[in-house]
Enzyme design. Structure first.
Site, PDB file in Angstrom:
ATOM      1  N   SER A 125       5.796  16.496  53.497  1.00  0.00           N
ATOM      2  CA  SER A 125       4.851  16.870  52.433  1.00  0.00           C
ATOM      3  C   SER A 125       5.091  18.293  51.957  1.00  0.00           C
ATOM      4  O   SER A 125       4.573  18.671  50.915  1.00  0.00           O
ATOM      5  CB  SER A 125       3.412  16.815  52.916  1.00  0.00           C
ATOM      6  N   HIS A 131       8.345  11.531  48.771  1.00  0.00           N
ATOM      7  CA  HIS A 131       7.023  11.880  49.286  1.00  0.00           C
ATOM      8  C   HIS A 131       6.001  10.829  48.873  1.00  0.00           C
ATOM      9  O   HIS A 131       5.573  10.784  47.718  1.00  0.00           O
ATOM     10  CB  HIS A 131       6.624  13.275  48.776  1.00  0.00           C
ATOM     11  N   GLU A 170       6.502  11.149  44.886  1.00  0.00           N
ATOM     12  CA  GLU A 170       7.220  12.337  44.414  1.00  0.00           C
ATOM     13  C   GLU A 170       8.672  12.215  44.878  1.00  0.00           C
ATOM     14  O   GLU A 170       8.926  12.073  46.075  1.00  0.00           O
ATOM     15  CB  GLU A 170       6.592  13.611  44.989  1.00  0.00           C
ATOM     16  N   ASN A 227       0.683  18.782  46.306  1.00  0.00           N
ATOM     17  CA  ASN A 227      -0.029  19.520  47.351  1.00  0.00           C
ATOM     18  C   ASN A 227      -0.092  21.017  47.054  1.00  0.00           C
ATOM     19  O   ASN A 227      -1.032  21.700  47.434  1.00  0.00           O
ATOM     20  CB  ASN A 227       0.627  19.273  48.717  1.00  0.00           C
TER      21      ASN A 227
END
Ligand code: 3H9
Length: 697
Positions: free
Chosen positions: A406, A427, A439, A477
Site C-alpha cells: 500500500s 494495489h 492502482e 492513501n
C-alpha cells in the site's frame, strides 16, 4: 437523409436503419435522420415504418457529449412526439441496450419487438438527470406506476423477458433486429393493426408520491435525480393532459441539466472509461495471463485470489505452512460461498474452483508455471525483498512479479530481483474481490507491456484500474492521509469526530472518516504513526487522542469500541463517551483552546486538504491527469459519485476559491497547508482541472 439513418423501402415498409457506432447514440444527425425518415415515409404513402439499429445495439440513449451545449433541432422530445404522431404505424425492433432516449424512441413507436438478449431501461438518474423525452410519461402508461417508478428511480437495465412481462414490449423473437422487425411489421400490416400511440392511453394510477419521494431521496444519500424522477412520474398520473405531463417533465429535466450533480455524474461516466486508456499503451500488447500466483492468504491475499478465481484464472496460493494454508483456503471458500449465494457462480462452478482451479502450496517451486504473481504479505520491506528474491528464483522468464504493497517503494522491491522491468505494483483494496479500484503502480523500470498487462488484468477482474507513480501511499492513501489529518486537526481544535462524520455523510460519503477508521481498525493507523514518529518533521502538528483509544485496547469495530461503541447485532454505533475525555486531555496537554466549527467550515477544510494533496499528486506526475485522482477516490474511498471526484468538485467550486481558503488556513498552520504549486499555477493562468484533463487527451 443523413448518413446516420439509412432509409430503405421494402414494399410497404419504410425501414430506418441507425448507423452511428459504437452505440447509436441519438446525436443530431440521428435525430435529423429519423425525422426526415418519418416525413418521407408519410409523403411516399408507406404503410409502416420500422426503426432498428445496425451494429451492436438499438439507440443506447441521447448523445451525452451534446449535454451542456445548445440543443440543435429537432430535440429528442419533439422527435418522440413526432414519431408517435406519425400517420402510419411505427415499429421498433430492439437489440443490445435500448437505454434512455433510446427506450423513449421505442416507447414513441406504436409497437415494440425485441431480441431475447436485449436489455432496456431509463438510466438517466445515473447521469444526474431524468428521462427528458417523455419516458417518465409513457413508461408508467405501459408498465404501471410502481413498475415504472422502480425502473426510472434505479436506472436498472431490464432484460427482454421482464420487459415483456411488464408490458414495455409487445413481443420477443430470436434472430437479427432487421429480419425480426420486418416480419413483425408485415404481420401488423396484414392484420391492419391500428396506430397505437402511448399518449392516448389512460393516465396511470396515482400512489402516495410524497412518501415515495422521501424514501427515494433518503436512499440517494444526497443525489437528487432519483427523487426528482418521482415528481415527474407523479405528473404522468396527475397532470390534466399528456402534453402537460411532458411539459412538467421537461421543466424538471432542464433544472437537473443545469445542476452540478449532472456535471459530476457525466464527468464520472466519461472518466471511468478514459481512466484505463493510456496514450502510451495504445500500441502495446499485454502478456497472456491464465495462471496466477498469490503470496499470502490473509484477508487481502484471499480476496485477490477470489477475484482471480471468479474471473476464470487458475490460482496457486503460497502460504508459509500447512495451518496457514488451511486458513487461507477457508477464507477463499467463504468468499466464494458469498458469490454462490448472490448467484454469481453456480454450485458446479463453486466445486470446480475449489477442487481444481485453486491450488495451495508452501513451496515457491509451485509457482514455476504462473504468468503473474501478486505478493500480499506483511508490509515490511525486508520481508517483501525476501519474497521477491524467491520469486525471481522460481518464476519462469516473462512472468510478471507484482506487489500489493500500500505504500512501500516498488523500486526497492524490484531491486531485489534480477528482472526489475517485470516488477509492478498492483494495489488492491480490501475486500479485494468486492472493491472496484486497482492502482497499477508503475516503477522506474517497469516495462510497458507489464503495465498493459496490469490494466488487462484489472479489466478481466472487472476493476477500474488507475495508473499511479511511486510515492508514499500512491494516489489514494497519500490523499487520504492528508484529509484524515485535516479531520484530526479539526478535532484537536474543537470539532467533534461525530460532527465531522455527520458533515461528510451529508456531503454524500457512505461513512465519515472516524466511522471508517473504526471499520478499518484503529490499530492500523496507530502502527503507522509509531513507525513514522522518528522521522516526523518537528513543524508537523501531532494529535494523540486516537493513540489514547488504542492504548486502552479500543481498536474500533473489531473490539466493539473505538470512536463509536458497537453492540452485537446492531448496525452502526453510538458515540463512545470516553473519546471526549481523550480529546480534552489532548487539548489540555497541547495548550489548545477549542473553538466552534460551523458545518460549512468543517466541509471546506476537509475538502481543501483533499484537493490540495490531489493537486500535488497530479503536479508531481504521480497521477497523470486530474480524472485519475477522481476515479481513485470514487472507486476506492467512497467519494460521492454525483460530485464526480474531488477535482471535479474543485472545478465546480472554482479552483481560485479553494486556493484562497488554503492560504487562509496556512496562516494557522503553514506546514500542513502548503498550497500545491500546480493549484497556484492553474489559478494564475485561469485554468481548471478539466482543462488539464482535456490537454492530456
Ligand atoms: C438520455 O438519453 C436523455 C434523454 O432521456 C433525454 C434527452 C433530451 N452518448 O460503455 P462503453 C460511448 S441520457 C455518447 O465503453 P459498453 C462511450 O463513451 C443517456 N457516447 O461500452 C464509449 O466511448 P469511447 C441515457 C456514449 O459496451 C463507447 O460509447 N443512456 C453513450 O461497455 C462505448 O461505450 C445511457 O446512460 C452516449 N449515450 O456499454 C447509456 N453511451 O469508446 C450510457 C456510450 O470513446 N451508456 N457512449 O470510450 C452505457 O451505459 C454503455 O455505454 C452501454 C455500452 C451499456 C450502452
Amino acid at each position: 437523409m443523413t448518413e446516420a439513418i439509412v432509409y430503405e423501402r421494402i414494399g410497404d415498409i419504410a425501414v430506418l436503419a441507425a448507423q452511428n457506432p459504437p452505440v447509436n447514440a441519438l446525436g443530431i444527425d440521428v435525430r435529423r435522420g429519423l425525422l426526415a425518415g418519418i416525413e418521407r415515409a408519410e409523403k411516399e404513402g408507406a404503410g409502416a415504418v420500422l426503426i432498428y439499429g445496425e451494429g451492436r445495439t438499438y439507440f443506447a440513449g441521447a448523445d451525452i457529449r451534446e449535454f451542456g451545449k445548445p440543443m440543435e433541432e429537432p430535440g429528442l422530445p419533439d422527435l418522440c412526439n413526432r414519431i408517435e404522431a406519425a400517420k402510419l404505424i411505427v415499429v421498433s425492433a430492439l437489440h443490445g441496450t435500448a437505454l434512455g432516449g433510446g427506450l423513449e424512441v421505442a416507447l414513441s413507436s406504436h409497437y415494440r419487438i425485441a431480441l431475447p438478449s436485449a436489455k432496456m431501461g431509463l438510466p438517466e438518474v445515473h447521469l444526474g438527470i431524468i428521462p427528458g423525452a417523455g419516458g417518465t410519461q409513457r413508461l408508467p402508461r405501459v408498465a404501471g406506476t410502481e413498475a415504472a417508478l422502480e425502473m426510472i428511480t434505479t436506472g436498472r437495465h431490464v432484460a427482454a423477458a421482464e420487459a415483456f412481462d411488464k408490458g414495455v414490449i409487445d413481443r420477443i423473437a430470436e434472430g437479427n433486429p432487421r429480419e425480426v422487425g420486418l416480419a413483425y411489421t408485415r404481420e401488423l400490416l396484414e392484420q391492419n393493426a391500428p396506430r397505437r400511440p402511448v399518449c392516448d392511453m389512460p393516465a396511470p394510477e396515482p400512489i402516495d408520491f410524497d412518501a415515495t419521494y422521501e424514501r427515494v431521496l433518503a436512499r440517494g444519500r444526497g443525489q437528487l435525480s432519483p427523487a426528482i424522477a418521482v415528481r415527474a412520474v407523479q405528473a404522468a398520473c396527475e397532470a390534466p393532459s399528456f402534453l402537460d405531463g411532458v411539459r412538467q417533465e421537461r421543466e424538471l429535466f432542464m433544472k437537473l441539466m443545469e445542476s452540478d450533480q449532472r456535471q459530476g455524474l457525466i464527468h464520472a461516466f466519461f472518466s471511468e472509461r478514459a481512466v484505463s486508456k493510456l496514450p502510451e499503451l495504445v500500441d502495446v500488447s499485454p502478456r497472456d495471463v491464465a495462471a496466477m500466483g498469490v503470496i499470502g492468504g490473509g484477508t487481502m491475499g484471499a480476496g485477490i485470489a477470489t477475484a482471480a478465481l471468479l474471473a476464470g484464472l487458475s490460482v496457486v496460493l503460497i502460504e508459509r505452512d500447512e495451518a496457514a494454508s488451511v486458513a487461507a483456503r477457508e477464507r477463499i471458500e467463504g468468499n466464494l460461498r458469498g458469490a454462490l449465494k448472490r448467484g454469481k457462480i453456480s454450485q458446479s462452478q463453486f466445486d470446480a474452483i475449489l477442487n481444481e482451479t485453486l491450488k495451495l502450496a508452501t513451496d515457491y517451486a509451485a509457482l514455476s508455471q504462473v504468468d503473474l504473481v501478486v505478493e500480499a504479505v506483511f508490509e515490511d520491506m525486508d520481508v517483501k525483498r525476501d519474497v521477491f528474491a524467491a520469486l525471481d528464483e522460481h518464476c519462469k522468464p516473462g512472468a510478471i512479479l507484482a506487489s500489493n504493497t500500500s505504500y512501500l517503494d516498488i523500486n526497492d522491491i524490484a531491486a531485489a530481483t534480477s528482472r526489475p522491468s517485470d516488477v509492478i505494483g498492483l494495489h488492491f483494496f480490501s475486500p479485494a474481490h468486492v472493491m472496484k479500484l486497482l492502482e497499477v503502480v508503475v516503477a522506474d523500470q517497469t516495462a510497458p507491456d507489464v503495465v498493459a498487462t496490469g490494466f488487462a488484468l484489472g479489466k478481466r477482474l472487472k476493476k477500474t484500474s488507475v495508473r499511479s507513480g511511486v510515492c508514499d501511499g500512491f494516489i489514494g492513501n497519500r490523499i487520504m492521509n492528508s484529509y484524515r489529518k485535516a479531520a484530526d486537526y479539526m478535532v484537536l481544535d474543537g470539532a467533534s469526530p461525530y460532527q465531522i462524520d455527520k458533515v461528510m455523510t451529508g456531503f454524500g460519503f457512505a461513512m465519515g472518516p472516524f466511522a471508517v477508521a473504526d471499520l478499518a481498525g484503529l490499530d492500523i493507523g496507530w502502527a503507522a504513526r509509531k513507525r513514522r514518529a522518528p522521522t516526523l518533521d518537528p513543524r508537523e502538528r501531532v494529535v494523540h487522542f486516537s493513540d489514547m483509544l488504542c492504548e486502552g485496547g479500543d481498536f474500533g469495530q473489531k473490539t466493539g469500541r473505538g470512536f463509536y461503541v458497537y453492540e452485537e447485532g446492531k448496525r452502526g454505533g453510538t458515540p463512545n463517551p470516553q473519546v471526549a475525555e481523550y480529546i480534552e486531555r489532548d487539548q489540555r496537554d497541547q495548550g489548545v483552546t477549542p473553538q466552534i466549527f460551523a458545518n460549512d467550515e468543517v466541509l471546506r477544510r476537509y475538502m481543501c486538504a483533499m484537493v490540495n494533496e490531489a493537486a500535488k499528486v497530479v503536479g508531481e506526475g504521480i497521477a497523470r491527469r486530474p480524472l485519475d485522482v477522481d476515479m481513485v477516490l470514487l472507486f476506492g474511498y467512497g467519494f460521492p459519485r454525483f460530485w464526480g471526484g474531488p477535482l471535479k468538485w474543485a472545478d465546480l467550486q472554482g479552483p481560485d476559491s479553494i486556493l484562497k481558503d488554503i492560504r487562509r488556513y496556512a496562516k494557522e498552520d503553514a506546514f500542513f497547508w502548503q498550497p500545491a504549486p500546480l493549484l497556484e499555477q492553474m489559478v494564475a493562468e485561469g485554468r481548471s482541472f478539466d482543462d488539464l484533463n482535456k490537454e492530456a487527451r
